[in-house]
Design an enzyme around this catalytic site. Sequence first.
Site, PDB file in Angstrom:
ATOM      1  N   GLU A   1       0.893  -1.177   0.000  1.00 27.40           N
ATOM      2  CA  GLU A   1       0.000   0.000   0.000  1.00 27.40           C
ATOM      3  C   GLU A   1       0.918   1.210   0.000  1.00 27.40           C
ATOM      4  O   GLU A   1       1.520   1.535   1.024  1.00 27.40           O
ATOM      5  CB  GLU A   1      -0.873   0.000   1.270  1.00 27.40           C
ATOM      6  CG  GLU A   1      -1.811  -1.169   1.403  1.00 27.40           C
ATOM      7  CD  GLU A   1      -3.035  -1.026   0.499  1.00 27.40           C
ATOM      8  OE1 GLU A   1      -3.272   0.053  -0.057  1.00 27.40           O
ATOM      9  OE2 GLU A   1      -3.744  -2.040   0.349  1.00 27.40           O
ATOM     10  N   CYS A   7      -2.272   9.019   2.584  1.00 30.15           N
ATOM     11  CA  CYS A   7      -1.952   8.536   1.235  1.00 30.15           C
ATOM     12  C   CYS A   7      -3.050   8.905   0.241  1.00 30.15           C
ATOM     13  O   CYS A   7      -2.809   8.982  -0.951  1.00 30.15           O
ATOM     14  CB  CYS A   7      -1.757   7.026   1.259  1.00 30.15           C
ATOM     15  SG  CYS A   7      -3.160   6.183   1.998  1.00 30.15           S
TER      16      CYS A   7
HETATM   17  P1  NAP Z   1       8.252   5.070   4.675  1.00 33.32           P
HETATM   18  O1  NAP Z   1       9.396   5.984   4.921  1.00 33.32           O
HETATM   19  O2  NAP Z   1       8.257   4.240   3.464  1.00 33.32           O
HETATM   20  O3  NAP Z   1       8.101   4.191   5.994  1.00 33.32           O
HETATM   21  C1  NAP Z   1       7.103   3.216   6.138  1.00 33.32           C
HETATM   22  C2  NAP Z   1       7.605   2.123   7.052  1.00 33.32           C
HETATM   23  O4  NAP Z   1       8.726   1.499   6.431  1.00 33.32           O
HETATM   24  C3  NAP Z   1       8.091   2.641   8.399  1.00 33.32           C
HETATM   25  O5  NAP Z   1       7.826   1.691   9.397  1.00 33.32           O
HETATM   26  C4  NAP Z   1       9.594   2.755   8.169  1.00 33.32           C
HETATM   27  O6  NAP Z   1      10.345   2.688   9.352  1.00 33.32           O
HETATM   28  C5  NAP Z   1       9.828   1.509   7.337  1.00 33.32           C
HETATM   29  N1  NAP Z   1      11.087   1.502   6.607  1.00 33.32           N
HETATM   30  C6  NAP Z   1      11.847   2.539   6.214  1.00 33.32           C
HETATM   31  N2  NAP Z   1      12.949   2.093   5.580  1.00 33.32           N
HETATM   32  C7  NAP Z   1      12.881   0.748   5.576  1.00 33.32           C
HETATM   33  C8  NAP Z   1      13.714  -0.294   5.077  1.00 33.32           C
HETATM   34  N3  NAP Z   1      14.859  -0.034   4.442  1.00 33.32           N
HETATM   35  N4  NAP Z   1      13.329  -1.573   5.272  1.00 33.32           N
HETATM   36  C9  NAP Z   1      12.169  -1.860   5.925  1.00 33.32           C
HETATM   37  N5  NAP Z   1      11.351  -0.921   6.415  1.00 33.32           N
HETATM   38  C10 NAP Z   1      11.692   0.368   6.238  1.00 33.32           C
HETATM   39  O7  NAP Z   1       6.870   5.888   4.627  1.00 33.32           O
HETATM   40  P2  NAP Z   1       6.325   6.902   5.680  1.00 33.32           P
HETATM   41  O8  NAP Z   1       7.016   8.196   5.470  1.00 33.32           O
HETATM   42  O9  NAP Z   1       6.339   6.332   7.045  1.00 33.32           O
HETATM   43  O10 NAP Z   1       4.789   6.997   5.249  1.00 33.32           O
HETATM   44  C11 NAP Z   1       4.352   7.860   4.292  1.00 33.32           C
HETATM   45  C12 NAP Z   1       4.108   7.121   2.985  1.00 33.32           C
HETATM   46  O11 NAP Z   1       3.196   6.047   3.213  1.00 33.32           O
HETATM   47  C13 NAP Z   1       3.438   8.005   1.960  1.00 33.32           C
HETATM   48  O12 NAP Z   1       4.024   7.791   0.704  1.00 33.32           O
HETATM   49  C14 NAP Z   1       1.994   7.531   1.984  1.00 33.32           C
HETATM   50  O13 NAP Z   1       1.288   7.784   0.792  1.00 33.32           O
HETATM   51  C15 NAP Z   1       2.160   6.076   2.248  1.00 33.32           C
HETATM   52  N6  NAP Z   1       0.928   5.508   2.801  1.00 33.32           N
HETATM   53  C16 NAP Z   1       0.200   4.674   2.014  1.00 33.32           C
HETATM   54  C17 NAP Z   1      -1.008   4.149   2.489  1.00 33.32           C
HETATM   55  C18 NAP Z   1      -1.840   3.229   1.638  1.00 33.32           C
HETATM   56  O14 NAP Z   1      -2.739   2.586   2.194  1.00 33.32           O
HETATM   57  N7  NAP Z   1      -1.589   3.134   0.346  1.00 33.32           N
HETATM   58  C19 NAP Z   1      -1.448   4.472   3.792  1.00 33.32           C
HETATM   59  C20 NAP Z   1      -0.668   5.327   4.568  1.00 33.32           C
HETATM   60  C21 NAP Z   1       0.533   5.825   4.059  1.00 33.32           C
HETATM   61  P3  NAP Z   1      10.821   4.035  10.094  1.00 33.32           P
HETATM   62  O15 NAP Z   1       9.627   4.942  10.199  1.00 33.32           O
HETATM   63  O16 NAP Z   1      11.252   3.500  11.394  1.00 33.32           O
HETATM   64  O17 NAP Z   1      11.878   4.641   9.243  1.00 33.32           O
END
Ligand code: NAP
Length: 475
Positions: free
Chosen positions: A247, A281
């Site tokens: 997602e 998102c």
């Molecule tokens: P993110 O930076 O991709 O982080 C998401 C999760 O992944 C966090 O738990 C993060 O941990 C973890 N993560 C980061 N680097 C990683 C790696 N190398 N390996 C494994 N896990 C890793 O995204 P975000 O900034 O938290 O969230 C915003 C994004 O999520 C936006 O693009 C939004 O559109 C999307 N989103 C999508 C939906 C949907 O249903 N489609 C819903 C909500 C949000 P840390 O935080 O500890 O770094």
Amino acid sequence: MNKNFGLLVNGKWLKNKKTIDIFNPFDGKKISEVSSADSNQIKDSIKFAHSAFQSWSKTSAKFRSEILKKLFKLTIESKDSLSEIITLESGKPLEESKAEVEYGASFIEWAAEQALRSEGKLLESPENNKKMFYIKRPVGVVVAITPWNFPLAMVTRKVSAALAAGCTVILKPSELTPLTALKFGELAVKAGLPNGVLNIINGNPKLIGELLTKNSLVKKITFTGSTKIGKLLMKDSSSTVKNISLELGGNAPFVVFADADISNAIEGFIAAKFRNAGQTCISANRLFVEEKIFDKFLKKLVVRIKKLKIGNGFEKSDVGPLISEKAIKKIKNHIDDALSKGGEILIGGKKSKIGKLFFEPTIVTNINKSMKIFSNENFGPIIPVIKFKSDDELIQLANDTNYGLAAYFYTKKASRVWKIIENLEYGMLGINSGKISSYLNPFGGLKESGVGREGSIQCLEPFLETKFVSWSYDD
Ligand code: NAP
């Protein structure tokens, strides 16, 4: 707030010397710290989740459903404390946090009910003395990686469906908002979840990601977050050919046709853009307004935006802070890029004096497609507004993106509605409504917005395998 919140592994709360600090985005003050898992603890969580799977997967659906129903009840009973934690660590207005607890809890209740309805199928065999059928089996150990913007709902949408299906889970919440997930873990233990069925790991995301994606005992990765990290997890999961659901990010068009009810469209836009300060998102990311009503609509919108109260989530505000300095930098960069290419600020455009992580609700006009604000997800309270003349031009502009998560449009013309539904390349559409989230919604996107769907009547499917049987027998 508890100090040094631990990790949940095999039903035990572990505390480490190495910790991660958690800050309140409203004022930057440290609110707590959580233990950061080391490599051995991460590997242990896999081992214990695998061992717990052997028994949990054999429990009856009724048994799992009863535990989830208890968890639902405990979550609703903890609405006040959970919503306070959400506002404290994410900054969102308290009313939004309360709504998130109800939304998050709805996934638990729904999964508890859907657990009872999982079924296989007996097929009409073309041969005598042969039975053909398929059954559904849980995939195995699931890794759920969740973001900070909905610290509870993104957890419950995944975890409750996985548990209902008979899977065991290793949850890795965002290191920015782990407290909500840890509180959820406490409730899950209280609800009677056996040891090892739900494990919660915090720490270095890169290390956790690598250890979990490359381990062959992990059978499924379910991820919500950025498209960038989603692609990385997809790549890393390929070495063991894991089942993966993603997602990811969005670039939602919000479209107002000339015949729309303007007041309704403005309220829908306010909800779709400024909820969680634009950090969802499915937030409106580009506003398209038909030429005939362009000036009139913007005039009214500016009046409405001026009424929004920016401030502390605990003090009846409409728009809270952004999550981090990085987020502020990103939207500042989008604004500077747009201005350097001819964009003009209609309202806002700068950081708010209220605090370091606050940005004023902003409208940018005179947009062209080379601007980052047109093609990238901004994840903040800023919006580019674009004029269009015809349905065909609108469809072309709205689809001009690599993303395909959510889209919104406002019109009263029934003959137009079907054409737009068919032609917009998005997984979810809101028509005359800025709110589309529900446990009934098959949530997910097209293009680079993701793979698979969560929630809905199919919510268990991502956590189930289909096993086909062809059985020949003598008379
Ligand atoms: P993110 O930076 O991709 O982080 C998401 C999760 O992944 C966090 O738990 C993060 O941990 C973890 N993560 C980061 N680097 C990683 C790696 N190398 N390996 C494994 N896990 C890793 O995204 P975000 O900034 O938290 O969230 C915003 C994004 O999520 C936006 O693009 C939004 O559109 C999307 N989103 C999508 C939906 C949907 O249903 N489609 C819903 C909500 C949000 P840390 O935080 O500890 O770094």
